[in-house]
Design an enzyme around this catalytic site. Structure first.
Site, PDB file in Angstrom:
ATOM      1  N   CYS A   1      -3.050   1.253   6.746  1.00  0.00           N
ATOM      2  CA  CYS A   1      -3.201   0.587   8.047  1.00  0.00           C
ATOM      3  C   CYS A   1      -3.889   1.518   9.028  1.00  0.00           C
ATOM      4  O   CYS A   1      -4.680   1.086   9.850  1.00  0.00           O
ATOM      5  CB  CYS A   1      -1.851   0.121   8.569  1.00  0.00           C
ATOM      6  SG  CYS A   1      -0.627   1.426   8.581  1.00  0.00           S
TER       7      CYS A   1
ATOM      8  N   ASN B   1       0.821  -1.226   0.000  1.00  0.00           N
ATOM      9  CA  ASN B   1       0.000   0.000   0.000  1.00  0.00           C
ATOM     10  C   ASN B   1       0.850   1.269   0.000  1.00  0.00           C
ATOM     11  O   ASN B   1       0.483   2.260  -0.603  1.00  0.00           O
ATOM     12  CB  ASN B   1      -0.996  -0.002   1.167  1.00  0.00           C
ATOM     13  CG  ASN B   1      -0.343  -0.210   2.512  1.00  0.00           C
ATOM     14  OD1 ASN B   1       0.763  -0.763   2.617  1.00  0.00           O
ATOM     15  ND2 ASN B   1      -1.014   0.215   3.557  1.00  0.00           N
TER      16      ASN B   1
ATOM     17  N   GLU C   1       7.676   2.831  14.676  1.00  0.00           N
ATOM     18  CA  GLU C   1       8.431   3.333  13.540  1.00  0.00           C
ATOM     19  C   GLU C   1       8.452   4.857  13.665  1.00  0.00           C
ATOM     20  O   GLU C   1       7.712   5.435  14.440  1.00  0.00           O
ATOM     21  CB  GLU C   1       7.738   2.962  12.218  1.00  0.00           C
ATOM     22  CG  GLU C   1       7.370   1.503  12.069  1.00  0.00           C
ATOM     23  CD  GLU C   1       8.523   0.653  11.575  1.00  0.00           C
ATOM     24  OE1 GLU C   1       9.601   1.206  11.291  1.00  0.00           O
ATOM     25  OE2 GLU C   1       8.349  -0.578  11.496  1.00  0.00           O
TER      26      GLU C   1
ATOM     27  N   GLU D   1       4.084  -3.867  12.605  1.00  0.00           N
ATOM     28  CA  GLU D   1       3.101  -2.815  12.348  1.00  0.00           C
ATOM     29  C   GLU D   1       1.980  -3.475  11.552  1.00  0.00           C
ATOM     30  O   GLU D   1       2.127  -3.722  10.360  1.00  0.00           O
ATOM     31  CB  GLU D   1       3.782  -1.684  11.580  1.00  0.00           C
ATOM     32  CG  GLU D   1       3.113  -0.362  11.819  1.00  0.00           C
ATOM     33  CD  GLU D   1       2.196   0.010  10.694  1.00  0.00           C
ATOM     34  OE1 GLU D   1       1.009  -0.397  10.749  1.00  0.00           O
ATOM     35  OE2 GLU D   1       2.657   0.686   9.768  1.00  0.00           O
TER      36      GLU D   1
END
Ligand code: NAI
Ligand code: MG
Length: 503
Positions: free
Chosen positions: A306, A174, A483, A272
């Protein structure tokens, strides 16, 4: 987002892509030890343009042998000149990467647009973000300090930040370039070496980024890219004993596999994973601003984010008007190939389109009100591609599959609340805890929700607020570790404590 007038160079690339369906000079092999290399098996596979549904390029389908070669090279590079590079020198290299990303921005954006399906303007934003990411960590390299610990006059104690070693990066489809950059930049800043495995749907921009790193002066072998499927290349990478850290972004199911594969080697990891993030809209919000933010939260990148705001939690007193306004704007979004910058682009693959359609059809059968959209579509200009109309579902139970599961498409589920406690219960009512949005003019309510919503980050009055300097990650089944920000730099470092008796 405002964009500058397209350059001649950009228009030429767009024209080439539109006229030929592809681009010349695309990378098509692994990048290992600074050299483009075919798979040991010779196997290749194709990548598709989601806007047409047609294959437009082929690339190396890697397996365990290629992964092993890349990891061996990355291990050697860890002991090579990279180890002796000062943090300031690393910073200069990362700065040059940022500059080269900018000077190759048009090409990177058009390739990303073809490979992932995203709108060109979004791809341009991702490219700019990738440059900004390298710049951010370039500046951080020589400021990543340890500490001294006061043990009294007879001792000297201090901590060192050592690179964790060889880092594996499993990258989703994505945000192919953004996710590659946000993992690779801090790993390099910390002094690590890299083996990256982009998603098989979108292998190209990670390869281009690794080529740029070489041009910027990164020693060969420090940043390697192996392409191929998750089952063949990805699984071989995460179970490899030569890997010291895994950064994985993707589905919960694959995250579980990755964690299991990491366990025998005690490989550290950051996961993640998915989300089902709530956007809580209180009755006193700036309604116009909230509507625009809610739209972007779910329809940007066709909902394949996400951290998409995929649940609208709206106060009962404004429910009717707010849903109407969002639906009116959603209906007005045009669909089309990403290169034409429509209102919304395609979803990434035929299989993914089927998955989204399945969720919506099942919700309809359970009695959901389909306020708008609710169907698969094609590019109205060509009749091609994998599209899903911008969709709002209302009248769902909190336990409904569509409310609970990550659909990862342009599908917004509406939930209604009567007071803050109910909003909070609904917000926390899934297995995910990635992000949340809050829209209100009530400072106290905003910060109460920010405190009590279980999420890695909360956006107040602007969805997706923040950027590379703000840590990002999830709780519960959305994963763990962070992150971005200086936290990412710490996660690619390991602390060594030194304590000495000095009398
Ligand atoms: P996935 O999690 O299987 O794929 C993500 C990456 O993992 C890809 O590079 C893939 O090649 C790799 N991979 C797959 N199996 C692996 C394995 N056993 N070991 C190591 N690497 C492996 O996700 P997929 O199937 O592409 O999409 C399914 C769903 O996952 C989506 O519908 C969405 O809900 C979610 N997803 C979430 C993302 C996020 O940003 N958190 C990104 C992509 C997907
Ligand atoms: Mg593709």
């Amino acid at each position: 987002m405002s964009v500058a007038r397209p350059s001649e160079a950009l228009l030429a690339l767009v024209h080439e892509a539109q006229a030929t369906g592809t681009l010349t000079g695309l990378p098509d092999k692994h990048l290992i030890a600074g050299v483009a290399q075919a798979s040991a098996s010779g196997a290749r596979m194709e990548t598709f343009d989601a806007g047409t549904g047609r294959a437009f390029a082929a690339f190396a389908a890697g397996g365990p042998e290629d992964v092993d070669r890349a990891v061996t090279v990355a291990q050697a590079a860890l002991r090579g000149p990279w180890r002796d590079t000062t943090p300031a020198q690393r910073g200069r290299i990362l700065h040059r990467v940022a500059q080269l990303i900018r000077s190759n921005a048009d090409r990177l954006a058009v390739v990303e647009c073809l490979d992932s399906g995203k709108r060109l303007v979004e791809a341009q934003g991702d490219v700019a973000g990738a440059a900004g990411c390298f710049e951010y960590y370039a500046g951080a390299c020589d400021k990543h300090e340890g500490s001294s610990i006061p043990l009294g006059p007879d001792y000297l104690a201090y901590t060192l930040n050592e690179p964790v070693g060889v880092t594996a990066h499993i990258i989703p489809w994505n945000y192919p370039l953004s996710t590659a950059a946000r993992g690779i930049a801090p790993a390099l800043a910390a002094g690590c070496t890299v083996v990256a495995k982009p998603a098989e749907q979108t292998p190209l921009t990670a390869l281009m980024l690794a080529e740029i790193c070489l041009q910027a002066g990164l020693p060969a072998g420090v940043c390697n890219v192996v392409t191929g499927t998750g089952a063949d290349a990805g699984a071989a990478l995460v179970r490899h004993p030569g890997i010291h850290h895994i950064s994985f972004t993707g589905s919960v199911t694959t995250g579980i596999h990755v964690m299991q594969a990491a366990a025998p080697n005690i490989t550290r990891l950051v996961l993640e994973l998915g989300g089902k993030s709530p956007v809580v809209v209180l009755a006193d919000c700036d309604m116009q601003a909230a509507v625009e933010s809610v739209l972007g939260a779910i329809f940007e990148n066709a909902g394949q984010i996400c951290s998409a705001g995929s649940r609208l939690l709206v106060a009962r007193s404004i429910h009717g008007e707010f849903v109407q306004r969002v639906a009116d704007r959603a209906r007005a979004l045009t669909l089309g190939h990403g290169l034409r910058n429509p209102g919304m682009g395609p979803v990434s693959s035929e299989a993914h389109l089927r998955k989204i359609t399945g969720y919506v059809e099942r919700a309809r059968q359970r009695g959901a009100e389909v306020v708008c959209g609710g169907r698969a579509a094609t590019d109205p200009q060509t009749g091609q591609g994998w599209f899903f109309a911008p969709t709002l579902l209302d009248g769902l139970q909190p336990t409904d599959e569509a409310v609970q599961e990550e659909i990862f498409g342009p599908v917004l589920c509406v939930q209604v609340f009567d007071d803050l406690d109910e909003a909070l219960a609904l917000a926390n009512g899934t297995r995910f805890a990635l992000v949340a949005g809050v829209f209100t003019r009530d400072f106290g309510a905003a910060h109460r929700l920010a405190r009590d919503i279980d999420a890695g980050q909360v956006y107040i009055n602007e969805y997706f607020a923040g950027g590379i300097s703000v840590p990002f990650g999830g709780n519960r089944q959305s994963g763990f570790g962070r992150e971005k920000g200086l936290e990412a730099l710490r996660s690619y470092s390991r602390t060594k404590s030194v304590a000495a008796l000095i009398t």
